[in-house]
Each structure stands twice: as structure tokens, then as C-alpha cells.
Write an enzyme that holds these catalytic residues in place. Structure first.
Site, PDB file in Angstrom:
ATOM      1  N   CYS A 115      -9.473   6.103 -41.204  1.00 46.09           N
ATOM      2  CA  CYS A 115      -9.723   4.903 -41.999  1.00 46.09           C
ATOM      3  C   CYS A 115      -8.729   3.777 -41.741  1.00 46.09           C
ATOM      4  CB  CYS A 115      -9.731   5.259 -43.482  1.00 46.09           C
ATOM      5  SG  CYS A 115     -11.031   6.439 -43.929  1.00 46.09           S
ATOM      6  N   HIS A 255      -8.804  -1.436 -47.378  1.00 47.33           N
ATOM      7  CA  HIS A 255      -9.780  -0.433 -46.968  1.00 47.33           C
ATOM      8  C   HIS A 255     -10.598  -0.031 -48.188  1.00 47.33           C
ATOM      9  CE1 HIS A 255     -11.716   3.109 -45.559  1.00 47.33           C
ATOM     10  NE2 HIS A 255     -10.915   3.947 -46.206  1.00 47.33           N
ATOM     11  N   ASN A 285     -17.370   4.242 -48.425  1.00 48.85           N
ATOM     12  CA  ASN A 285     -16.250   4.282 -47.482  1.00 48.85           C
ATOM     13  C   ASN A 285     -16.811   4.353 -46.068  1.00 48.85           C
ATOM     14  OD1 ASN A 285     -14.060   4.921 -45.865  1.00 48.85           O
ATOM     15  ND2 ASN A 285     -13.238   6.486 -47.225  1.00 48.85           N
TER      16      ASN A 285
END
EC number: 2.3.1.180
Length: 330
Positions: A115, A255, A285
Site C-alpha cells: 500500500c 492512503h 482499499n
């Protein structure tokens, strides 16, 4: 220095299929309310069986190149960040994407930083441009996370979505059009907090080894605690290093992992609502794609304009983390 690295363009793409929280009730002990309360996610996008990460990435990449007023032939380097590559080990998704763009005889490689991948991409692109090795670098965060999810695991499969974001990094002589600063870090001692098991089959010489399913695994509570603590420290460090305060930042684009993580960082640093870009509620996500997707959406909505200063931060498997201060060079 004769020039700085500059974010010249941004574009994003998501698949058309929307998957709402309630649809997970068909095969999991969960509900729309349970998911949204814990994550802030209402829906996400999933690619179809024929689509791969490179297919999502190439759509965003084409638009980013066009918005930079360039052609694929002007690109000197292609770098892709993904945890869901088209192929297990080779070729790299960057090579596949380059071919789909018609880019030949130019270097291309992948970055594996989960990520945090997009922050790592910025660091690499900044180095290549400011060293003079490249004039135009295409960076792409592209994810088909649905291909690495265990849909029997309520703790992971509800969190993720598919999508892509792409940027062209070029040159500028103006500091306030530059990638001002990027800091990246990692600690492999926590590698078992977020991982995807290897899928290589045992050989006749080590038949005792068991082939594992290639599904994403996560220790959710541990990751949550570390993420909040680490991101707060990292964001404070980069602001202090550059003699900036939260109010100096036009947009805070974290993020998009979990609304509660974002909210904890936002409240601690006292960012105003209008400074924070949120997309986790509709895309989930999307790992390495989440920050460029959020940037792309902010640009398309008119929230991100040339000269605006963005603060980006991310945390992911590795464990990896990083932050960046980026002026939009437009």
C-alpha cells in the site's frame, strides 16, 4: 540543481462493477452496517475475469500521458507498483503495460511495497528525473486486489477494491511546481503482519513443504495500531523537516485503507475537512492505486489545481511506510 522533478499530470480509472457491502451477506457473516462502522467503506469496484492490473493501469496511463501533452514515445521509464501483478514472477506488470502503450526499448520495472507503493514510485521517479537520467517518467499504481483475496475471510475481503492511478513525472525549474520531498522507510521485522504466502509448489527434493493458497493475510488489529502511530510520526517529521504546518497544505491525501485510520491522523494534526481527500467509502482499499486514484478524483472534481501543495502518506505490507510533499505542476 538545474531542475526539479514535477508531477505533470494525474489520471485514475476504476472498473465498472460496483460491489456494495450488503452483497457480502450472501456468503459471509456480516452486514452493511458492520462493515461501514468499522471501515467507512460502503462499496468497492471489482474487475471482471478478463481484466488484469495492467488493463486497469493502461487506461489511467494513457490519460495521464495525454494530460501531460505527451505521447508514449516521450516516456523514458515506466514503473508500476502493485501487489496483484499480472504474472506471478515475470514478466513485470510494467513490461506488460509498456507493451500495451506501444512503448519499446525503454526500461520498465515493478516495485513491491504494497500500500506504500505510490510513495515509493514518487521517490524513484524523483531520483531518475533530478539525476538527469530521465526526462519523463510514467508511474502507475494498478491493482486487481480481488485476485488475491480469500472470500471466506471476513477480515480482509471486505476491505479491498480494484483500480488504478497514473502520473507523469517531468521537469520544472520552479520549486513550487516540484516534488518537494519524499521520505520512505520499512521494517521487515513485522513482515508477518501483512503478507501473501508463496505459491510455488514443492519439488521432489523438498516434498515436506506445503503449497499455500496465494491469498492476502493480515493481522488487522496489530496493523491498525502500528499504522496510526507510524503515520502520525512520519507526517509530523516531513512537515517539520520542510518548516511547514498543516495549514500550509492545500490537500491531505492519505492512503485510503480505513476511515478510522485517516480520521485519527486528521484529528491529531487538526486538518480541516476541506483539506482531506476521502475515497475509501466508494472504492475501498486499492493498495498502491489508492493515493493516485484519490489525487485523480480531486483533480477531476476541481479540488486540485496547479500549484497546490499536497501531503501524501501511506502504510503497507513489509511493513513499509512513507510520506511526500508534492506541488501539482499541472
Amino acid at each position: 540543481m538545474e531542475f526539479y522533478a514535477s508531477l505533470k499530470s494525474i489520471a485514475m480509472h476504476v472498473p465498472s462493477e460496483r460491489v456494495k457491502n450488503a452483497e457480502f451477506q450472501q456468503f459471509l457473516d456480516t452486514s452493511d452496517e458492520w462493515i461501514e462502522k468499522r471501515t467507512g467503506i460502503k462499496e468497492r469496484r471489482f474487475a471482471n475475469d478478463e481484466e488484469k492490473s495492467s488493463d486497469l493501469g493502461v487506461i489511467a496511463a494513457k490519460q495521464a500521458i495525454e494530460r501531460a501533452h505527451l505521447t508514449p514515445k516521450d516516456i523514458d521509464l515506466v514503473v508500476v507498483a502493485t501487489l496483484s501483478p499480472d504474472f506471478l514472477a515475470m514478466p513485470s506488470t510494467a513490461c506488460v503495460l509498456s507493451a500495451k502503450l506501444g512503448i519499446e526499448n525503454k526500461p520498465a520495472f515493478d516495485i513491491s511495497a504494497a500500500c506504500t507503493g505510490f510513495i515509493y514510485l514518487l521517490s524513484v521517479a524523483k531520483a531518475y528525473v533530478e539525476s538527469g537520467m530521465c526526462e519523463n517518467v510514467l508511474i502507475v499504481g494498478a491493482e486487481k486486489t480481488s485476485s488475491v483475496l480469500d472470500f471466506k475471510d471476513r477480515g480482509t475481503c471486505i476491505l479491498f477494491g480494484d483500480g488504478a492511478g497514473a502520473c507523469v513525472i517531468g521537469r520544472t525549474k520552479r520549486l513550487k511546481e516540484s516534488i518537494l520531498d519524499v521520505q520512505i522507510s520499512a521494517n521487515g521485522n513485522f513482515s508477518n503482519y501483512l503478507y501473501t504466502p508463496r505459491t510455488l509448489k514443492p519439488t521432489p527434493f523438498n516434498a515436506k513443504e506445503e503449497a499455500l493458497e496465494p491469498f492476502l493475510c493480515m493481522k488487522g488489529n496489530e496493523v491498525f495500531k502500528l499504522a496510526v502511530k507510524t503515520l502520525l510520526r512520519d507526517v509530523e517529521m516531513i512537515l517539520e523537516k520542510n518548516a511547514l504546518k498543516p495549514e500550509d497544505v492545500r490537500l491531505f491525501i492519505p492512503h485510503q485503507a480505513n476511515f478510522r485510520i485517516i480520521q485519527a491522523v486528521r484529528e491529531h494534526l487538526d486538518f480541516k475537512d476541506e483539506q482531506v481527500v476521502l475515497t475509501v467509502h466508494k472504492y475501498g482499499n486499492t493498495s498502491a492505486a489508492s493515493i493516485p486514484m484519490a489525487m485523480g478524483e480531486a483533480y477531476e472534481e476541481g479540488r486540485l489545481k496547479k500549484g497546490d501543495l499536497m501531503l501524501l502518506d501511506a502504510f503497507g505490507g513489509g511493513l513499509t511506510w512513507g510520506s511526500a510533499l508534492v506541488y501539482f505542476g499541472g
